[in-house]
Scaffold this motif. Structure first.
Motif, PDB file in Angstrom:
ATOM      1  N   LEU A  34      16.525  28.548  38.304  1.00  0.00           N
ATOM      2  CA  LEU A  34      17.500  28.321  39.287  1.00  0.00           C
ATOM      3  C   LEU A  34      18.377  29.942  39.511  1.00  0.00           C
ATOM      4  O   LEU A  34      18.659  30.568  39.796  1.00  0.00           O
ATOM      5  N   ASP A  35      18.644  30.669  38.213  1.00  0.00           N
ATOM      6  CA  ASP A  35      19.001  31.872  37.733  1.00  0.00           C
ATOM      7  C   ASP A  35      18.250  33.117  39.249  1.00  0.00           C
ATOM      8  O   ASP A  35      19.027  33.815  39.552  1.00  0.00           O
ATOM      9  N   ARG A  36      17.006  33.153  38.690  1.00  0.00           N
ATOM     10  CA  ARG A  36      15.689  33.511  39.652  1.00  0.00           C
ATOM     11  C   ARG A  36      16.352  33.611  40.883  1.00  0.00           C
ATOM     12  O   ARG A  36      16.092  34.423  41.595  1.00  0.00           O
ATOM     13  N   VAL A  37      16.077  31.840  41.290  1.00  0.00           N
ATOM     14  CA  VAL A  37      16.341  32.021  42.569  1.00  0.00           C
ATOM     15  C   VAL A  37      17.833  32.430  43.700  1.00  0.00           C
ATOM     16  O   VAL A  37      17.410  32.970  44.984  1.00  0.00           O
ATOM     17  N   LEU A  38      18.496  32.200  43.343  1.00  0.00           N
ATOM     18  CA  LEU A  38      20.193  32.667  42.775  1.00  0.00           C
ATOM     19  C   LEU A  38      20.512  33.796  43.252  1.00  0.00           C
ATOM     20  O   LEU A  38      21.600  34.343  43.989  1.00  0.00           O
ATOM     21  N   GLU A  39      19.631  34.522  42.126  1.00  0.00           N
ATOM     22  CA  GLU A  39      20.300  36.156  42.372  1.00  0.00           C
ATOM     23  C   GLU A  39      19.740  37.057  42.929  1.00  0.00           C
ATOM     24  O   GLU A  39      19.920  38.695  43.134  1.00  0.00           O
ATOM     25  N   GLN A  40      18.919  36.723  44.068  1.00  0.00           N
ATOM     26  CA  GLN A  40      18.149  36.653  45.207  1.00  0.00           C
ATOM     27  C   GLN A  40      19.174  37.146  46.452  1.00  0.00           C
ATOM     28  O   GLN A  40      19.046  38.523  46.811  1.00  0.00           O
ATOM     29  N   HIS A  41      20.147  36.676  46.496  1.00  0.00           N
ATOM     30  CA  HIS A  41      21.147  36.587  47.401  1.00  0.00           C
ATOM     31  C   HIS A  41      22.561  36.262  47.219  1.00  0.00           C
ATOM     32  O   HIS A  41      22.755  35.947  45.593  1.00  0.00           O
ATOM     33  N   ASP A  42      23.178  36.707  47.218  1.00  0.00           N
ATOM     34  CA  ASP A  42      24.895  36.973  47.407  1.00  0.00           C
ATOM     35  C   ASP A  42      25.900  35.071  48.242  1.00  0.00           C
ATOM     36  O   ASP A  42      26.321  35.994  49.172  1.00  0.00           O
ATOM     37  N   TYR A  43      25.057  34.295  47.651  1.00  0.00           N
ATOM     38  CA  TYR A  43      25.471  33.711  48.446  1.00  0.00           C
ATOM     39  C   TYR A  43      26.787  32.668  47.812  1.00  0.00           C
ATOM     40  O   TYR A  43      27.848  32.627  47.255  1.00  0.00           O
ATOM     41  N   PRO A  44      27.801  32.307  48.923  1.00  0.00           N
ATOM     42  CA  PRO A  44      29.031  31.976  48.837  1.00  0.00           C
ATOM     43  C   PRO A  44      28.945  30.446  47.687  1.00  0.00           C
ATOM     44  O   PRO A  44      28.094  29.911  47.736  1.00  0.00           O
ATOM     45  N   PRO A  45      30.160  29.971  47.037  1.00  0.00           N
ATOM     46  CA  PRO A  45      29.981  28.878  45.556  1.00  0.00           C
ATOM     47  C   PRO A  45      29.060  27.490  46.387  1.00  0.00           C
ATOM     48  O   PRO A  45      28.628  26.760  45.654  1.00  0.00           O
TER      49      PRO A  45
END
Length: 331
Positions: A34-45
């Motif tokens: 999950l860290d790798r998936v989400l660190e690719q983008h600056d998504y809102p919470p």
């Protein structure tokens, strides 16, 4: 959510079976994925939460399928969260990790607060299975239903596959002293009925209603399913994500009387299949004139991977079916 440090079961999916109930299941624990998936983008919470839930579902569903290549999940809606997409790539060899990637598309000009699921609006939930070369991809689609992506997946399996399915999911950003990052955990139950009954629409209905497990199971199978679901209702969020409770211990806590039996666990990792060659291949259908329209003021053609954020830069003369051979091209 305060959770703690990493444990051996992180980024794994554990298959199990409840022998008394003839129900199969999966327990997933995700951490670094999950860290790798989400660190690719600056998504809102709120978008991060949707991507986290979809990634967890993908890990659970992907491990249930005899997959030779790729499983994809997609949610499309008319709300601010327009698209949530994930891919699950089967392990190349026994013992090697499966790979997962995910991304979201959303409207930055619309409010992105409140219940994340409601940001999707009306739309559909889809599962696509591609077994690789020489096979025709399979696609199943059901409407957005329920109050979560997990319930959308339950509706899909009941409606499209007539397989009673239950998901219990927990996910969030941990704030432990030893580890800070995303964690997720979930359990999937699925009954395997001997014969799925045909369900007729009730009189007076303009369109057939969406099916549920109660429509599919009856008799002893229905009783077994209800009993297993009542037991799953007792699970706590922290039990699902760990690390204080190992998946095997959790199975005993929840389903001891159902005689749980576990199989080999499957490791999962973040992985993207994009490459320069694949981008070139996707552009090979275009003429030199089309490539010209794609060329930037700097004289290059660029492409970005939506999943991993990789950035590719090409000499336009080397692209398309009219490409020139350019010695020493390093694009």
């Amino acid at each position: 959510m305060t959770i703690g440090s990493r444990i051996a079961w992180d980024d794994t999916v554990l298959p199990f079976q409840l022998d008394r109930s003839d129900i199969r299941g999966r327990i997933a624990r995700l951490d670094g994925v999950l860290d790798r998936v989400l660190e690719q983008h600056d998504y809102p919470p709120a978008i991060e939460a949707l991507v986290a839930e979809m990634t967890l579902l993908t890990a659970l569903i992907g491990q249930t399928i005899k997959l030779r290549w790729k499983l994809s999940l997609q949610v499309r809606g008319d709300g601010p969260a327009r698209l949530i997409a994930t891919d699950y790539y089967a392990p190349g060899e026994d013992g090697t990790p499966a790979r997962i990637r995910a991304y979201a598309s959303f409207d930055e000009n619309r409010p992105l607060d409140g219940d994340p699921f409601k940001l999707i609006g009306k739309g559909y939930f889809a599962i696509l299975i591609d077994q690789g070369g020489g096979t025709a991809p399979y696609q199943g689609i059901t409407p957005i239903a329920g109050d979560s992506l997990g319930q959308c997946a339950e509706t899909y399996f009941a409606q499209s596959e007539q397989l009673p399915t239950r998901f219990e999911l927990s996910f969030g950003h941990s704030t432990g002293q030893d580890h800070s990052g995303w964690r997720a955990g979930g359990i999937m139950l699925q009954s395997m009925p001997k014969a799925a009954p045909a369900i007729a629409a009730e009189k007076g209905e303009e369109a057939p209603r969406l099916l549920t497990a109660d429509d599919i199971l009856e008799g002893e199978e229905g009783e077994n399913w209800q009993r297993a679901n009542i037991l799953l209702d007792t699970v706590g969020e922290l039990e699902l994500v760990g690390p204080s409770v190992q998946p095997t211990e959790l199975l005993v806590r929840l389903f001891n009387e159902e005689i749980p039996r576990v199989f080999d666990s499957q490791p999962v990792e973040f992985g993207c299949t994009c490459s320069e060659d694949k981008v070139r291949q996707s552009l090979s259908i275009y003429s030199a004139r089309d490539i010209g329209h794609m060329t930037t003021d700097a004289g290059t053609v660029t492409a970005d991977c939506q999943f991993c954020g990789a950035h590719y830069v090409f000499d336009p003369r080397t692209l398309g079916f009219e490409a020139e051979e350019v010695p020493g091209d390093k694009s």
